[in-house]
Design a protein around this motif. Sequence first.
Motif, PDB file in Angstrom:
ATOM      1  N   HIS A 131      -6.570  13.297  14.055  1.00  0.00           N
ATOM      2  CA  HIS A 131      -6.279  11.997  13.428  1.00  0.00           C
ATOM      3  C   HIS A 131      -7.373  10.986  13.784  1.00  0.00           C
ATOM      4  O   HIS A 131      -7.873  10.260  12.913  1.00  0.00           O
ATOM      5  CB  HIS A 131      -4.911  11.504  13.912  1.00  0.00           C
ATOM      6  CG  HIS A 131      -4.604  10.081  13.576  1.00  0.00           C
ATOM      7  ND1 HIS A 131      -3.779   9.709  12.523  1.00  0.00           N
ATOM      8  CD2 HIS A 131      -5.006   8.917  14.153  1.00  0.00           C
ATOM      9  CE1 HIS A 131      -3.701   8.401  12.483  1.00  0.00           C
ATOM     10  NE2 HIS A 131      -4.431   7.890  13.451  1.00  0.00           N
ATOM     11  N   ARG A 199      -2.527  -0.546   7.671  1.00  0.00           N
ATOM     12  CA  ARG A 199      -1.392   0.308   7.321  1.00  0.00           C
ATOM     13  C   ARG A 199      -1.822   1.488   6.446  1.00  0.00           C
ATOM     14  O   ARG A 199      -1.510   2.639   6.745  1.00  0.00           O
ATOM     15  CB  ARG A 199      -0.307  -0.518   6.626  1.00  0.00           C
ATOM     16  CG  ARG A 199       0.397  -1.474   7.576  1.00  0.00           C
ATOM     17  CD  ARG A 199       1.539  -2.196   6.902  1.00  0.00           C
ATOM     18  NE  ARG A 199       2.146  -3.165   7.787  1.00  0.00           N
ATOM     19  CZ  ARG A 199       3.126  -2.914   8.638  1.00  0.00           C
ATOM     20  NH1 ARG A 199       3.596  -1.679   8.719  1.00  0.00           N
ATOM     21  NH2 ARG A 199       3.629  -3.838   9.418  1.00  0.00           N
ATOM     22  N   GLU A 202      -3.855   4.096   8.364  1.00  0.00           N
ATOM     23  CA  GLU A 202      -3.149   5.068   9.199  1.00  0.00           C
ATOM     24  C   GLU A 202      -2.645   6.253   8.375  1.00  0.00           C
ATOM     25  O   GLU A 202      -2.714   7.406   8.821  1.00  0.00           O
ATOM     26  CB  GLU A 202      -1.979   4.389   9.921  1.00  0.00           C
ATOM     27  CG  GLU A 202      -2.392   3.486  11.054  1.00  0.00           C
ATOM     28  CD  GLU A 202      -3.251   4.203  12.093  1.00  0.00           C
ATOM     29  OE1 GLU A 202      -2.875   5.314  12.533  1.00  0.00           O
ATOM     30  OE2 GLU A 202      -4.306   3.655  12.457  1.00  0.00           O
ATOM     31  N   PHE A 203      -2.132   5.983   7.186  1.00  0.00           N
ATOM     32  CA  PHE A 203      -1.680   7.083   6.338  1.00  0.00           C
ATOM     33  C   PHE A 203      -2.834   8.015   5.998  1.00  0.00           C
ATOM     34  O   PHE A 203      -2.693   9.248   6.017  1.00  0.00           O
ATOM     35  CB  PHE A 203      -1.052   6.545   5.053  1.00  0.00           C
ATOM     36  CG  PHE A 203       0.314   5.941   5.238  1.00  0.00           C
ATOM     37  CD1 PHE A 203       1.312   6.619   5.918  1.00  0.00           C
ATOM     38  CD2 PHE A 203       0.609   4.691   4.704  1.00  0.00           C
ATOM     39  CE1 PHE A 203       2.580   6.070   6.074  1.00  0.00           C
ATOM     40  CE2 PHE A 203       1.869   4.134   4.855  1.00  0.00           C
ATOM     41  CZ  PHE A 203       2.860   4.826   5.546  1.00  0.00           C
ATOM     42  N   ASP A 206      -3.748  10.079   8.991  1.00  0.00           N
ATOM     43  CA  ASP A 206      -2.778  11.156   9.179  1.00  0.00           C
ATOM     44  C   ASP A 206      -3.106  12.335   8.260  1.00  0.00           C
ATOM     45  O   ASP A 206      -3.123  13.494   8.687  1.00  0.00           O
ATOM     46  CB  ASP A 206      -1.357  10.655   8.889  1.00  0.00           C
ATOM     47  CG  ASP A 206      -0.792   9.783   9.994  1.00  0.00           C
ATOM     48  OD1 ASP A 206      -1.341   9.793  11.113  1.00  0.00           O
ATOM     49  OD2 ASP A 206       0.210   9.085   9.739  1.00  0.00           O
ATOM     50  N   HIS A 266       1.168  -0.982  12.442  1.00  0.00           N
ATOM     51  CA  HIS A 266       1.334   0.398  12.016  1.00  0.00           C
ATOM     52  C   HIS A 266       2.510   0.562  11.055  1.00  0.00           C
ATOM     53  O   HIS A 266       3.515  -0.132  11.165  1.00  0.00           O
ATOM     54  CB  HIS A 266       1.554   1.303  13.236  1.00  0.00           C
ATOM     55  CG  HIS A 266       0.365   1.415  14.129  1.00  0.00           C
ATOM     56  ND1 HIS A 266      -0.116   0.353  14.852  1.00  0.00           N
ATOM     57  CD2 HIS A 266      -0.444   2.462  14.427  1.00  0.00           C
ATOM     58  CE1 HIS A 266      -1.163   0.741  15.554  1.00  0.00           C
ATOM     59  NE2 HIS A 266      -1.384   2.012  15.306  1.00  0.00           N
ATOM     60  N   THR A 269       7.004   5.136  11.837  1.00  0.00           N
ATOM     61  CA  THR A 269       6.802   6.526  12.248  1.00  0.00           C
ATOM     62  C   THR A 269       7.547   7.473  11.321  1.00  0.00           C
ATOM     63  O   THR A 269       7.047   8.560  10.981  1.00  0.00           O
ATOM     64  CB  THR A 269       7.281   6.715  13.698  1.00  0.00           C
ATOM     65  OG1 THR A 269       6.570   5.798  14.544  1.00  0.00           O
ATOM     66  CG2 THR A 269       7.030   8.141  14.171  1.00  0.00           C
ATOM     67  N   ARG A 272       5.516   8.124   8.236  1.00  0.00           N
ATOM     68  CA  ARG A 272       4.342   8.937   8.549  1.00  0.00           C
ATOM     69  C   ARG A 272       4.739  10.399   8.738  1.00  0.00           C
ATOM     70  O   ARG A 272       4.072  11.306   8.225  1.00  0.00           O
ATOM     71  CB  ARG A 272       3.661   8.400   9.812  1.00  0.00           C
ATOM     72  CG  ARG A 272       3.073   7.015   9.660  1.00  0.00           C
ATOM     73  CD  ARG A 272       2.552   6.468  10.973  1.00  0.00           C
ATOM     74  NE  ARG A 272       1.339   7.162  11.408  1.00  0.00           N
ATOM     75  CZ  ARG A 272       0.711   6.885  12.555  1.00  0.00           C
ATOM     76  NH1 ARG A 272       1.196   5.958  13.370  1.00  0.00           N
ATOM     77  NH2 ARG A 272      -0.384   7.539  12.877  1.00  0.00           N
ATOM     78  N   ARG A 275       5.650  12.088   5.379  1.00  0.00           N
ATOM     79  CA  ARG A 275       4.475  12.452   4.581  1.00  0.00           C
ATOM     80  C   ARG A 275       3.789  13.696   5.129  1.00  0.00           C
ATOM     81  O   ARG A 275       3.348  14.573   4.357  1.00  0.00           O
ATOM     82  CB  ARG A 275       3.489  11.270   4.540  1.00  0.00           C
ATOM     83  CG  ARG A 275       3.992  10.068   3.761  1.00  0.00           C
ATOM     84  CD  ARG A 275       2.899   9.041   3.605  1.00  0.00           C
ATOM     85  NE  ARG A 275       3.354   7.834   2.916  1.00  0.00           N
ATOM     86  CZ  ARG A 275       2.562   7.014   2.247  1.00  0.00           C
ATOM     87  NH1 ARG A 275       1.261   7.256   2.168  1.00  0.00           N
ATOM     88  NH2 ARG A 275       3.045   5.945   1.655  1.00  0.00           N
TER      89      ARG A 275
END
Length: 284
Positions: A131, A199, A202-203, A206, A266, A269, A272, A275
């Motif tokens: 990540h 935001r 972060e996706f 990931d 963020h 969780t 995330r 997904r």
Amino acid sequence: MFNLLKTAVLMAAITALFMALGAMLGGQQGMVLALVVALAMNFFSYWYSDKLVLKMYNAQEVDATSAPHFYRMVQELSQRAGLPMPRVYLIEENAPNAFATGRNPENAAVAATTGILRLLSEREIRGVMAHELAHVKHRDILISTISATMAGAIGMLANFAMFFGGRDSEGRPANPIAGLLVAMLAPVAAGLIQMAISRAREFEADRGGAEISGDPAALASALQKIHRYAHGGIPMEAAERNPATAQMMIMNPLSGGGLRGLFSTHPSTEERVARLMAMAGGRY
């Protein structure tokens, strides 16, 4: 190219905030001085903010001799990602977390706490470090590190404004209500700038991390474990002292409340994890 544009917009926005606070503190002269300070900070942030952030967390660089297993894991993942080998750091901290920093992939660094190495399995650690390398690959690390440094400075300048007030352009005391509003709104604006940027970032990290490691379920499991620890009431002291750096972490390390809540950037969780598990189920 898009991330370079976002970095330029961020620097311009925070420069404008500096100038607004400077005008409140010292009128036209204060605004000019704030502009000079902001330009100097932009220069410093570009070249040295990564070193500053690593110092904030007392991160210690390791190599194949001092931390062979962890170092070789990062090396293998970097090769899979097609990236130069970053500098590798460990932070002596019980709270499990990790981040990447630097101005580009050729000058990148990744850091993990000793707590995360104890908490997670090898598969999960690979997912976390993949990540962070995805952030490097997507060139998120420059904007992340600059925003952490400069938003922290905005907060300090706002606190200065709140306690010491200022003068208008004719040398008269500034309106105390206006001064209080500016002092309150500056860190809010800095936090919103970070929130708008981080935001979606972060996706994407990931997804990129799951592709680099080849194991989305492992990253999902790691996020769940880190989330449970983070909500156990044990703070990450370095992050509490420097809340503007929270958006760099794989999981928000702040306890919340007060101005710290402004830097809770963020996504949830749960979303995330959902997904990532969808990626695992669909074999991405």
